[in-house]
Design a protein around this motif. Structure first.
Motif, PDB file in Angstrom:
ATOM      1  N   PRO A   1       0.816  -1.209   0.000  1.00  0.00           N
ATOM      2  CA  PRO A   1       0.000   0.000   0.000  1.00  0.00           C
ATOM      3  C   PRO A   1       0.854   1.265   0.000  1.00  0.00           C
ATOM      4  O   PRO A   1       0.411   2.318  -0.462  1.00  0.00           O
ATOM      5  CB  PRO A   1      -0.792  -0.091   1.307  1.00  0.00           C
ATOM      6  CG  PRO A   1      -0.668  -1.484   1.783  1.00  0.00           C
ATOM      7  CD  PRO A   1       0.566  -2.067   1.171  1.00  0.00           C
ATOM      8  N   GLY A   2       2.083   1.177   0.507  1.00  0.00           N
ATOM      9  CA  GLY A   2       2.918   2.366   0.606  1.00  0.00           C
ATOM     10  C   GLY A   2       3.960   2.480  -0.493  1.00  0.00           C
ATOM     11  O   GLY A   2       4.129   3.535  -1.090  1.00  0.00           O
ATOM     12  N   SER A   3       4.669   1.398  -0.760  1.00  0.00           N
ATOM     13  CA  SER A   3       5.760   1.470  -1.731  1.00  0.00           C
ATOM     14  C   SER A   3       6.212   0.064  -2.105  1.00  0.00           C
ATOM     15  O   SER A   3       5.656  -0.924  -1.641  1.00  0.00           O
ATOM     16  CB  SER A   3       6.956   2.217  -1.140  1.00  0.00           C
ATOM     17  OG  SER A   3       7.659   1.365  -0.240  1.00  0.00           O
ATOM     18  N   ASP A   4       7.242  -0.011  -2.934  1.00  0.00           N
ATOM     19  CA  ASP A   4       7.871  -1.307  -3.201  1.00  0.00           C
ATOM     20  C   ASP A   4       9.388  -1.190  -3.056  1.00  0.00           C
ATOM     21  O   ASP A   4      10.132  -1.950  -3.651  1.00  0.00           O
ATOM     22  CB  ASP A   4       7.508  -1.830  -4.596  1.00  0.00           C
ATOM     23  CG  ASP A   4       8.114  -0.986  -5.701  1.00  0.00           C
ATOM     24  OD1 ASP A   4       8.528   0.156  -5.411  1.00  0.00           O
ATOM     25  OD2 ASP A   4       8.179  -1.457  -6.849  1.00  0.00           O
ATOM     26  N   VAL A   5       9.830  -0.217  -2.263  1.00  0.00           N
ATOM     27  CA  VAL A   5      11.273   0.010  -2.185  1.00  0.00           C
ATOM     28  C   VAL A   5      11.945  -1.081  -1.359  1.00  0.00           C
ATOM     29  O   VAL A   5      11.389  -1.609  -0.401  1.00  0.00           O
ATOM     30  CB  VAL A   5      11.621   1.393  -1.590  1.00  0.00           C
ATOM     31  CG1 VAL A   5      10.982   2.501  -2.391  1.00  0.00           C
ATOM     32  CG2 VAL A   5      11.258   1.472  -0.123  1.00  0.00           C
ATOM     33  N   GLY A   6      13.148  -1.392  -1.745  1.00  0.00           N
ATOM     34  CA  GLY A   6      13.914  -2.411  -1.043  1.00  0.00           C
ATOM     35  C   GLY A   6      14.808  -1.807   0.018  1.00  0.00           C
ATOM     36  O   GLY A   6      14.753  -0.604   0.297  1.00  0.00           O
ATOM     37  N   LEU A   7      15.611  -2.654   0.608  1.00  0.00           N
ATOM     38  CA  LEU A   7      16.582  -2.209   1.603  1.00  0.00           C
ATOM     39  C   LEU A   7      17.979  -2.428   1.041  1.00  0.00           C
ATOM     40  O   LEU A   7      18.224  -3.412   0.341  1.00  0.00           O
ATOM     41  CB  LEU A   7      16.464  -3.021   2.888  1.00  0.00           C
ATOM     42  CG  LEU A   7      15.277  -2.792   3.799  1.00  0.00           C
ATOM     43  CD1 LEU A   7      15.385  -3.710   4.999  1.00  0.00           C
ATOM     44  CD2 LEU A   7      15.206  -1.339   4.247  1.00  0.00           C
ATOM     45  N   VAL A   8      18.876  -1.510   1.358  1.00  0.00           N
ATOM     46  CA  VAL A   8      20.280  -1.754   1.032  1.00  0.00           C
ATOM     47  C   VAL A   8      21.080  -1.814   2.323  1.00  0.00           C
ATOM     48  O   VAL A   8      20.663  -1.333   3.367  1.00  0.00           O
ATOM     49  CB  VAL A   8      20.885  -0.644   0.134  1.00  0.00           C
ATOM     50  CG1 VAL A   8      20.343  -0.742  -1.258  1.00  0.00           C
ATOM     51  CG2 VAL A   8      20.666   0.720   0.731  1.00  0.00           C
ATOM     52  N   HIS A   9      22.219  -2.428   2.230  1.00  0.00           N
ATOM     53  CA  HIS A   9      23.162  -2.443   3.337  1.00  0.00           C
ATOM     54  C   HIS A   9      24.531  -2.386   2.695  1.00  0.00           C
ATOM     55  O   HIS A   9      24.646  -2.539   1.478  1.00  0.00           O
ATOM     56  CB  HIS A   9      23.008  -3.712   4.161  1.00  0.00           C
ATOM     57  CG  HIS A   9      23.290  -4.957   3.387  1.00  0.00           C
ATOM     58  ND1 HIS A   9      22.324  -5.623   2.671  1.00  0.00           N
ATOM     59  CD2 HIS A   9      24.449  -5.614   3.151  1.00  0.00           C
ATOM     60  CE1 HIS A   9      22.864  -6.656   2.061  1.00  0.00           C
ATOM     61  NE2 HIS A   9      24.146  -6.680   2.314  1.00  0.00           N
ATOM     62  N   GLY A  10      25.540  -2.182   3.482  1.00  0.00           N
ATOM     63  CA  GLY A  10      26.846  -2.148   2.855  1.00  0.00           C
ATOM     64  C   GLY A  10      27.934  -2.224   3.901  1.00  0.00           C
ATOM     65  O   GLY A  10      27.675  -2.080   5.090  1.00  0.00           O
ATOM     66  N   TRP A  11      29.126  -2.510   3.419  1.00  0.00           N
ATOM     67  CA  TRP A  11      30.281  -2.541   4.304  1.00  0.00           C
ATOM     68  C   TRP A  11      31.300  -1.541   3.784  1.00  0.00           C
ATOM     69  O   TRP A  11      31.461  -1.372   2.585  1.00  0.00           O
ATOM     70  CB  TRP A  11      30.894  -3.934   4.352  1.00  0.00           C
ATOM     71  CG  TRP A  11      30.079  -4.871   5.180  1.00  0.00           C
ATOM     72  CD1 TRP A  11      28.937  -5.509   4.799  1.00  0.00           C
ATOM     73  CD2 TRP A  11      30.320  -5.259   6.531  1.00  0.00           C
ATOM     74  NE1 TRP A  11      28.453  -6.267   5.833  1.00  0.00           N
ATOM     75  CE2 TRP A  11      29.283  -6.144   6.914  1.00  0.00           C
ATOM     76  CE3 TRP A  11      31.307  -4.956   7.475  1.00  0.00           C
ATOM     77  CZ2 TRP A  11      29.207  -6.715   8.178  1.00  0.00           C
ATOM     78  CZ3 TRP A  11      31.233  -5.535   8.730  1.00  0.00           C
ATOM     79  CH2 TRP A  11      30.191  -6.402   9.078  1.00  0.00           C
ATOM     80  N   GLY A  12      31.952  -0.890   4.722  1.00  0.00           N
ATOM     81  CA  GLY A  12      32.962   0.072   4.324  1.00  0.00           C
ATOM     82  C   GLY A  12      34.062   0.143   5.366  1.00  0.00           C
ATOM     83  O   GLY A  12      34.002  -0.517   6.404  1.00  0.00           O
ATOM     84  N   TYR A  13      35.070   0.960   5.066  1.00  0.00           N
ATOM     85  CA  TYR A  13      36.181   1.125   6.005  1.00  0.00           C
ATOM     86  C   TYR A  13      35.841   2.243   6.975  1.00  0.00           C
ATOM     87  O   TYR A  13      35.493   3.349   6.571  1.00  0.00           O
ATOM     88  CB  TYR A  13      37.465   1.474   5.277  1.00  0.00           C
ATOM     89  CG  TYR A  13      37.824   0.527   4.163  1.00  0.00           C
ATOM     90  CD1 TYR A  13      38.225  -0.774   4.446  1.00  0.00           C
ATOM     91  CD2 TYR A  13      37.773   0.934   2.833  1.00  0.00           C
ATOM     92  CE1 TYR A  13      38.561  -1.640   3.419  1.00  0.00           C
ATOM     93  CE2 TYR A  13      38.115   0.075   1.799  1.00  0.00           C
ATOM     94  CZ  TYR A  13      38.506  -1.210   2.101  1.00  0.00           C
ATOM     95  OH  TYR A  13      38.840  -2.072   1.088  1.00  0.00           O
ATOM     96  N   LEU A  14      35.972   1.956   8.257  1.00  0.00           N
ATOM     97  CA  LEU A  14      35.718   2.948   9.296  1.00  0.00           C
ATOM     98  C   LEU A  14      37.009   3.139  10.086  1.00  0.00           C
ATOM     99  O   LEU A  14      37.718   2.179  10.358  1.00  0.00           O
ATOM    100  CB  LEU A  14      34.587   2.443  10.193  1.00  0.00           C
ATOM    101  CG  LEU A  14      34.163   3.231  11.432  1.00  0.00           C
ATOM    102  CD1 LEU A  14      32.666   2.992  11.686  1.00  0.00           C
ATOM    103  CD2 LEU A  14      34.943   2.841  12.673  1.00  0.00           C
ATOM    104  N   VAL A  15      37.317   4.386  10.421  1.00  0.00           N
ATOM    105  CA  VAL A  15      38.525   4.653  11.206  1.00  0.00           C
ATOM    106  C   VAL A  15      38.099   5.037  12.624  1.00  0.00           C
ATOM    107  O   VAL A  15      37.502   6.089  12.828  1.00  0.00           O
ATOM    108  CB  VAL A  15      39.366   5.781  10.574  1.00  0.00           C
ATOM    109  CG1 VAL A  15      40.550   6.112  11.466  1.00  0.00           C
ATOM    110  CG2 VAL A  15      39.845   5.363   9.194  1.00  0.00           C
ATOM    111  N   PRO A  16      38.359   4.154  13.618  1.00  0.00           N
ATOM    112  CA  PRO A  16      37.952   4.460  14.984  1.00  0.00           C
ATOM    113  C   PRO A  16      38.668   5.695  15.527  1.00  0.00           C
ATOM    114  O   PRO A  16      39.849   5.911  15.254  1.00  0.00           O
ATOM    115  CB  PRO A  16      38.386   3.215  15.777  1.00  0.00           C
ATOM    116  CG  PRO A  16      38.499   2.135  14.758  1.00  0.00           C
ATOM    117  CD  PRO A  16      38.942   2.816  13.504  1.00  0.00           C
TER     118      PRO A  16
END
Lengths: 311, 274, 419
Positions: free
Chosen positions: C288-303
């Protein structure tokens, strides 16, 4: 507890004992253990109670909020109420089952069967297995569509359709109990074996002479004599099961939903996963009260049965 | 007939108790594909031992084992020593506060680990004990003290006082009595206590998980959560988990086989006789 | 307990010096701390390939990279990473972080904001839109994505010739496919431990639920929709505890969602029924609202607390380039990159077969969102736990949708009150 005093050198008589080096040594022997244990049990306990009166968390430095956490927990937090209920039910069920089955195994093992050493060894294996590991292993066994347990039960014709060991909330609550009983029943059995071994033969033989059959002898003679051991087992297992954390973490992680989230898992989630130190501590205080209640009741029963037997 | 029933019951009990451990062992020598097959296999088709060398290498088994031995061993040793000393005083002397201290030590069993964990974590963080070997050793040591005191107190009490008196006539003091009378008799008890605490420390997870961070000092139970991915990173490597499980349990088995009799005495000593 | 304290187990002066150099370095990236051997402790995710990649980078840059892998089970990863962040652990200089970890670390000040680094500025124009939307939402560049994946809708073309386009079609097709006698199910979304939050977020997005309160009618519609999967018999009640991979590969599932990497796995796993011909991929059926999907991802993080932060940021300049992004994708046998120019790169398209499957990657990705509102709040773990338990409780069928909603609203209250 003993009140016997060791024979003391006569030179010490008549002097204030606090001044003697012997008296200092006595304390030197006791204090390291005592102080260390207090530092790691009652001091953190006081800290927990204090934290539970604050709103310290990842996003709050922590202000005193009185009983707000408790009020919220007991009036609005349904997860907590469910968790409290399941913790009590789980503890009662697993403790009782362990005691009954453990006693049964102990009686069986005391029938002078061969291979006692081997049996002991096998019995000890579940007990020495890391609880987390036990949980993971059982999770795989419980797999519903592809797991071994359902497959074997189907093959044996014991079930018609797959049992939802971990996906059905009601069943999962039972599955957790099964794992706990599997893990700890041998410990209980070993205690009862020792208790049975120390029972006086004369009483049992006298009963046999009176014409009582085996079942009657067990029910009317052995069981009453075992009462202190039974209370002891109920107390120790009850206090241990109410705190169960690791094997449930390995098996269901508190799921499905919140079905098997015991208080320990729930407080861990609040405190360490969500970093709500105040709220998590309030749940911990509830867990503490429950543990103390179980310990207190059975310790009292144990004390009473002990004095009555002695008389 | 009765014997037959009894042996059948015994066999069923033992099989039920042993089965999950057998299945772990079986899984550890299966390939992941074989393990995931539907219907599942009770007995591995081919014995595949490749996972073991892989895990020993990639999982850093030996450093983990070393940490476990160090941490569980030293804490068990410390608790046996300190608990044994305290038990000696409790058993052979009267002193002010004795009843109170003994009661508090025993009552501290009722303080759940989960309740102490949070404050210990915060305190350790503030005083710099977090993520250290001695920090976690102290936790286990303190945790083992009530059991050590209880078991050894019972052991010492079972040693007749006449022996003390005889030693006193020989001119033995506090230490003399300890080394000549008590220790020789109580040594098996101390050994059992040590073993019980070693096993407890070996399997502990919660405190180790929260209080240690660096990979270098993490123990085997924690490494169970750090099993490397196999060839397919999208699949949970159950075969490798099983290998990890076997590798954690394995070092305890010969120990258990040799000492199961004493261990049984130890468990029951700590529990039955108060 | 927040960021002001650090572990004092390493030499304090040295750490301060390096951190100080790190601050200077953020502005002028070319100055290094050349007097010492450069070392970076990196914690990553995955199997055998990355160490080789890191070894190559190491050789090229002269920075020694100590690489260690995260455990493969998501809940364990999350618990461990929370602990690292919370304790300001200084032993990690580069952390491979997904949107959740990045949210937790970034929003709590545990991660460096790399907005002003060359690593970001030089490459940002090539980065896919979804990442820019996320960075906008979290207010900083807390990780440089080398991978952007999707939670796509899969279907088995042998059982489902045409994918559903509406919720009602999902049910009708599902009912036609389901054959419980033979263990065949119409719809088997991935909802077992640690993945239920995705499923419930998808349903809420599709229903148009109000993610800020969960108190509206549309949220209720989403919960009802999910329970109907089981009640109307198109989903096995066991979806809550079991992975769908094996069943799907055996041809016993009509439609499901699983992470994009499963496209490759599904084609290559032993005894699979799938080839590129019959493995279908589509946008989700329209709710009823949309058909959008979900994305996820991995990246480099500097603590922020890393003891070799300066070197880590220096390393970022190399790792964030198109060339290195491509390299890691290839070495991972077709990890989907987060750069527009790479998604169209022939070599990568050949490896990451999911890129050319179904209606095409751009079409699948269109409008897909990161896991908001979880990833753009400092209370990431609390929200993640809430949505995870929400998803599981809906599917456990113990509570009615109304009761689940009541639970969720109360839970949201606690989170917002900050206790």
């Amino acid at each position: 507890m003993t009140t016997t005093t060791v024979a003391q050198g006569s030179a010490e008589h008549g002097r204030p004992r606090i001044l003697t080096s012997r008296y200092a040594i006595i304390y030197l022997f006791v204090l390291p253990a005592f102080v260390l244990r207090m530092l790691y049990s009652f001091i953190p306990l006081v800290q927990t109670v204090w934290l539970s009166l604050t709103n310290r968390s990842l996003v709050n430095p922590g202000a005193f909020v009185g009983l707000q956490n408790y009020q919220f927990a007991l009036t609005r937090d349904k997860t907590l109420i469910n968790s409290l209920g399941y913790t009590i039910a789980y503890t009662a069920a697993s403790t009782l089952l362990e005691t009954v089955l453990g006693l049964g195994i102990a009686v069986l093992m005391m029938q002078r069967l061969r291979g006692r050493g081997f049996s002991n060894f096998v019995m000890l294996l579940p007990w020495v297995m890391a609880p987390l590991l036990a949980g993971v292993v059982w999770r795989v066994i419980y797999w519903e569509q592809s797991g071994l347990l359902n497959f074997m039960l189907l093959e044996a014709g014991l079930i018609d359709e797959l049992v939802r060991w971990l996906s059905d909330p009601a069943m999962a609550r039972v599955s957790v109990v099964v794992l706990t009983v599997w893990k700890n029943v041998s410990w209980v059995a070993l205690i009862f074996m020792a208790a049975l071994g120390s029972l006086s033969k004369e009483v049992l033989e006298a009963a046999a002479v009176d014409g009582a059959n085996a079942l009657q002898r067990f029910w009317f003679v052995t069981l009453p004599l075992l009462r202190p051991s039974i209370y002891l087992v109920l107390m120790l297992r009850g206090m241990a099961e109410v705190q169960t954390f690791e094997q449930i973490l390995g098996l269901t992680q508190g799921g499905p939903g919140n079905a098997t989230r015991t208080l320990a898992l729930y407080s861990y989630q609040r405190f360490f996963v969500e970093l709500r130190y105040g709220y998590g501590s309030a749940i911990n205080v509830l867990l503490l009260l429950l543990t103390v209640a179980i310990g207190g009741v059975f310790a009292w029963l144990l004390y009473r049965s002990g004095t009555r037997v002695a008389r | 007939m009765l014997r037959l029933v009894q042996y059948t019951l015994l066999l069923v009990t033992l099989v039920l108790l042993l089965f999950p451990i057998y299945y772990m062992l079986a899984t550890s020598v299966m390939t992941l594909d074989e393990f995931l097959r539907v219907p599942p296999r009770l007995v591995p088709g081919n014995l595949n031992f490749d996972n073991y060398p892989f895990m020993v290498r990639r999982w850093n088994y030996l450093p983990g084992l070393f940490n476990t031995i160090m941490i569980a061993g030293l804490s068990a040793l410390g608790a046996t020593l300190l608990g044994g000393m305290a038990a000696y005083s409790f058993s052979r002397a009267t002193f002010a506060g004795k009843a109170l201290m003994y009661s508090l030590l025993v009552a501290s069993i009722a303080v759940p680990a989960m309740v102490t964990l949070g404050p210990i974590f915060i305190t350790y963080f503030e005083i710099g004990l977090l993520d250290t070997r001695h920090g976690i050793i102290l936790v286990y040591l303190a945790g083992g003290l009530p059991l050590a005191v209880l078991v050894l107190f019972t052991y010492y009490n079972s040693i007749p006082r006449e022996l003390d008196d005889a030693a006193a006539i020989d001119g033995c003091g506090w230490f003399g009595t300890l080394f000549r009378v008590i220790l020789p008799i109580a040594l098996p008890g101390a050994f059992v206590t040590f073993l019980l605490l070693l096993i407890a420390g070996w399997n502990e997870f919660l405190f180790a998980f929260v209080l240690t961070v660096r990979p270098e000092i993490r123990v085997l139970t924690l490494r169970l959560l750090e099993v490397p991915s196999g060839t397919n990173i999208m699949q949970v490597p159950y075969d490798l988990y099983a290998v990890g499980g076997v590798l954690v349990l394995l070092p305890l088995v010969p120990l258990l086989f040799r000492v199961q009799r004493q261990l049984v005495t130890g468990i029951t000593f700590g529990a039955v006789k108060e | 307990m927040s960021g002001s304290q650090r572990l004092s187990r390493r030499d304090f002066l040295r750490t301060t010096a390096v951190a100080g150099a790190g601050l200077g370095l953020t502005a002028t990236t070319s100055i290094g701390v050349a007097q010492e051997e450069k070392v970076v402790n990196m914690v990553g995710w995955g199997g055998d390939v990355p160490p080789e990649f890191m070894a190559a980078v190491s050789e090229e840059t002269g920075i020694q990279i100590n690489y260690d892998a995260l455990p493969p089970v998501w809940n364990d990863v999350m618990a461990k990473i929370t602990l690292w962040g919370q304790t300001q652990f200084d032993g990690i200089d580069v952390l491979w972080a997904d949107d959740l970890i990045g949210g937790l670390w970034g929003m709590n000040g545990w991660a460096e904001d790399m907005t002003n680094t060359n690593a970001w500025q030089d490459n940002k124009d090539d980065v896919v839109d979804n990442v820019h939307v996320l960075n906008e939402a979290v207010g900083g560049v807390f990780r440089l994505f080398y991978f952007l994946g999707l939670e796509p809708f899969f279907y088995n073309k042998d059982l489902v010739p045409e994918p559903p386009t509406t919720w009602e079609e999902l049910f009708s097709i599902g009912e036609a496919v389901t054959d419980q006698e033979n263990g065949v199910w119409g719809w088997h979304p991935r909802t077992e431990g640690g993945h239920a939050f995705n499923t419930v977020l998808l349903a809420l997005n599709h229903a148009g639920g109000d993610l800020e309160t969960l108190a509206d009618e549309n949220s209720l519609v989403a919960f009802q929709f999910m329970q109907d999967w089981i009640k109307r018999g198109i989903s096995s009640p066991t979806i809550i505890s079991e992975n769908n991979f094996g069943l799907a590969a055996a041809g016993k599932v009509g439609m499901w969602w699983n992470y994009e990497g499963n496209y490759n796995s599904m084609l290559t796993v032993e005894d699979t029924v799938f080839t590129e011909e019959n493995l279908g991929l589509a946008r989700f059926p329209m709710g009823p609202g949309s058909d959008v999907g979900l994305v996820h991802g991995w990246g480099y993080l500097v603590p922020a607390a890393g003891q070799n932060k300066a070197t880590a940021l220096e390393l970022m300049d190399v790792l964030a380039t198109r060339e290195k992004m491509k390299d890691i994708s290839v070495r991972y046998n077709g990890l989907v990159p987060a750069m527009n120019s790479l998604i169209e790169d022939e070599e990568i398209v050949a490896l990451a077969r999911v890129l050319s499957a179904g209606p095409g990657w751009a079409e699948l990705l269109r409008g897909a969102k990161f896991r908001e509102p979880i990833v753009n709040s400092p209370q990431t773990t609390q929200l993640w736990q809430m949505f995870e338990q929400l998803g599981q409780q809906v599917l456990a069928l113990e509570l009615t949708p109304e009761e689940v909603q009541e639970w969720a609203v109360a839970e949201y209250d606690i989170i917002k009150m900050g206790i």
